[in-house]
Design a protein around this motif. Sequence first.
Motif, mmCIF file in Angstrom:
data_model
loop_
_atom_site.group_PDB
_atom_site.id
_atom_site.type_symbol
_atom_site.label_atom_id
_atom_site.label_comp_id
_atom_site.label_asym_id
_atom_site.label_seq_id
_atom_site.Cartn_x
_atom_site.Cartn_y
_atom_site.Cartn_z
ATOM 1 N N GLU A 196 0.807 -1.059 -0.044
ATOM 2 C CA GLU A 196 -0.047 -0.052 0.165
ATOM 3 C C GLU A 196 0.977 1.115 0.218
ATOM 4 N N SER A 197 0.142 2.382 -0.197
ATOM 5 C CA SER A 197 1.217 3.807 -0.433
ATOM 6 C C SER A 197 1.876 4.144 0.959
ATOM 7 N N LEU A 198 1.277 3.671 2.233
ATOM 8 C CA LEU A 198 1.954 4.088 3.283
ATOM 9 C C LEU A 198 3.169 3.109 3.578
ATOM 10 N N ALA A 199 3.420 2.027 2.885
ATOM 11 C CA ALA A 199 4.492 1.322 2.710
ATOM 12 C C ALA A 199 5.933 1.645 1.826
ATOM 13 N N SER A 200 5.392 2.568 0.734
ATOM 14 C CA SER A 200 6.241 2.831 -0.307
ATOM 15 C C SER A 200 7.464 3.859 0.651
ATOM 16 N N ASN A 201 8.490 3.695 -0.125
ATOM 17 C CA ASN A 201 9.783 4.413 0.194
ATOM 18 C C ASN A 201 9.998 4.005 1.716
ATOM 19 N N LYS A 202 9.867 3.120 2.291
ATOM 20 C CA LYS A 202 10.192 2.617 3.638
ATOM 21 C C LYS A 202 11.725 1.636 3.550
ATOM 22 N N GLU A 203 12.598 2.187 3.654
ATOM 23 C CA GLU A 203 13.776 1.602 3.421
ATOM 24 C C GLU A 203 13.802 -0.133 3.584
ATOM 25 N N GLN A 204 13.503 -0.348 4.798
ATOM 26 C CA GLN A 204 13.545 -1.949 5.057
ATOM 27 C C GLN A 204 12.616 -2.627 4.209
ATOM 28 N N LEU A 205 11.794 -2.018 3.439
ATOM 29 C CA LEU A 205 10.642 -2.764 2.744
ATOM 30 C C LEU A 205 11.318 -3.022 1.205
ATOM 31 N N HIS A 206 12.170 -2.024 0.800
ATOM 32 C CA HIS A 206 12.523 -2.100 -0.670
ATOM 33 C C HIS A 206 11.550 -1.796 -1.737
ATOM 34 N N MET A 207 10.529 -0.943 -1.166
ATOM 35 C CA MET A 207 9.387 -0.570 -2.096
ATOM 36 C C MET A 207 9.760 0.991 -2.678
ATOM 37 N N LYS A 208 9.900 1.314 -3.865
ATOM 38 C CA LYS A 208 10.010 2.704 -4.182
ATOM 39 C C LYS A 208 8.656 3.380 -4.417
ATOM 40 N N LYS A 209 7.715 2.451 -4.918
ATOM 41 C CA LYS A 209 6.137 3.046 -5.210
ATOM 42 C C LYS A 209 5.458 1.772 -4.567
ATOM 43 N N ALA A 233 -4.189 -16.326 -2.864
ATOM 44 C CA ALA A 233 -4.221 -17.542 -3.983
ATOM 45 C C ALA A 233 -2.955 -17.917 -4.444
ATOM 46 N N VAL A 234 -1.944 -16.883 -4.706
ATOM 47 C CA VAL A 234 -0.703 -17.456 -5.307
ATOM 48 C C VAL A 234 0.410 -17.433 -4.297
ATOM 49 N N GLY A 235 0.120 -17.423 -2.981
ATOM 50 C CA GLY A 235 1.143 -17.872 -1.879
ATOM 51 C C GLY A 235 1.954 -16.702 -1.718
ATOM 52 N N MET A 236 1.889 -15.293 -2.043
ATOM 53 C CA MET A 236 2.752 -14.387 -1.970
ATOM 54 C C MET A 236 3.074 -14.174 -0.287
ATOM 55 N N LEU A 237 4.252 -13.771 -0.005
ATOM 56 C CA LEU A 237 4.934 -13.902 1.303
ATOM 57 C C LEU A 237 4.612 -12.665 1.919
ATOM 58 N N THR A 238 4.032 -12.574 3.310
ATOM 59 C CA THR A 238 3.799 -11.114 3.953
ATOM 60 C C THR A 238 5.127 -10.697 4.169
ATOM 61 N N GLN A 239 5.292 -9.335 4.033
ATOM 62 C CA GLN A 239 6.616 -8.568 4.560
ATOM 63 C C GLN A 239 6.484 -7.875 5.597
ATOM 64 N N SER A 240 5.158 -7.217 5.609
ATOM 65 C CA SER A 240 4.793 -6.261 6.875
ATOM 66 C C SER A 240 3.211 -6.278 6.871
ATOM 67 N N ILE A 241 2.677 -6.247 7.996
ATOM 68 C CA ILE A 241 1.274 -6.288 7.905
ATOM 69 C C ILE A 241 0.816 -4.740 8.310
ATOM 70 N N ASP A 242 1.518 -3.786 9.075
ATOM 71 C CA ASP A 242 1.069 -2.735 9.055
ATOM 72 C C ASP A 242 2.296 -1.608 8.938
ATOM 73 N N PRO A 243 2.535 -0.996 7.919
ATOM 74 C CA PRO A 243 1.845 -0.963 6.583
ATOM 75 C C PRO A 243 1.849 -2.356 5.948
ATOM 76 N N LEU A 244 0.786 -2.603 4.860
ATOM 77 C CA LEU A 244 0.640 -3.939 4.436
ATOM 78 C C LEU A 244 1.537 -3.848 3.397
ATOM 79 N N ALA A 245 2.371 -4.913 3.380
ATOM 80 C CA ALA A 245 3.531 -5.033 2.032
ATOM 81 C C ALA A 245 3.452 -6.918 1.985
ATOM 82 N N PHE A 246 4.010 -7.100 0.741
ATOM 83 C CA PHE A 246 4.176 -8.576 0.543
ATOM 84 C C PHE A 246 5.629 -8.509 -0.141
#
Length: 404
Positions: free
Chosen positions: A143-156, A173-186
């Motif tokens: 989600e947008s709140l997770a973008s640009n958080k260095e530890q999540l490696h998500m620029k967008k 459905a495809v078994g994506m691994l959860t990286q963070s719950i709050d903010p939500l990131a896979f």
Amino acid sequence: MVHNRLTHSLEVASVGRSLGKLVGEGLVAAEGTNLDAAAKHFYEADLSSVIAAACLAHDIGNPSFGHSGEAAISSYFIQHGGTLLDDKPLHQHFSEAEWSDLTHFEGNANAFRILTHHYANRQKGGYQLTYSTLAAIAKYPCESLASNKEQLHMKKYGFFQADRKAFEEVAMAVGMLTQSIDPLAFKRHPFVYLVEAADDICYRVIDWEDAHRLGIIDSNTAISLFVALLETAASNQMERIHKTLLELENDPREQLAYLRAKCINFLALSCVDSFIANRNEILTGTYNRSLIDAIEPAAAKALDDINQVTVKKIYNHETVVKIELAGYEVMSALLESFIPAVLHESASHREKKLLRLLPQQYVVPGGSGYEKALSVIDFISGMTDSYAMELYKNLRGISLPTHT
């Protein structure tokens, strides 16, 4: 021919199909004893089609005027956040997460929305793509709140709050691994790397050829840097390549078309090697580079030389800059007209007229302010550049619509 967004998507799909086929065969060869019959069949017969379909859809969320359009949408909300609307600032009409979506508009998230959202009077399930195809375009699965958080490696980010449940359904459905719950990131799905590689290969190589056709880059520069890239392959093909270039010496465009095909093939094979070599990290979600960044250092350096000239001479060319500035003005003006119209509790006479221009699929009676704002963005971002410009002129009284 100079390429447009449609031909770019078709070419990315073609390269993606090849990457899917070669990687599928490579995975079966490398992991054959660890794969069941269904997995083997999928990698050998179906992976190429999944990647091709995802590649074809990967840019569907890009608004009019591309990145300039994205920036214009974000800037509208940033600049008008304090503007009073029905006795409270605009930003107070939205939650923190919703406001983050609007002030950081993202074409990747918009692509997921277009492909999955149930618009009024349309079939449920959006484009009704498979879960694996949707997962393959989720370049930034957060989600947008997770973008640009260095530890999540998500620029967008990859989905709006309005489409969060749909994305969670795909991820499960495809078994994506959860990286963070709050903010939500896979963690990225492995297929994303193939779609990303196909896109990287095409825009780096084909933008170069287009710039030559438009006279932005001279023939000597265009040809010599492509040759320099191919020379890093350490193969016995260079003698034949130079011989072919000599046969085509009277037509630089044909020389460049030939080299373009050779470079795409070379980079595709290099990315396949990168995927197979790093498959364990990719499959477990610990790989944090693009495949094209992992090619041999000499090839990466040659590709970077091309990219530096691309940024300097193509992306900052006067014509490109003027189009981007025009697009920024057009998109901002359309939002200034339509956003207040859908959010005001009591619309003015002009706003009522504006609302009549919204196609029925973008009308959300009883929806929240966030849903209404997204419906306007759906409408405006889905316009072609020329249609957006024409509507802008109509609303500003610069030109009147013509009847056919």
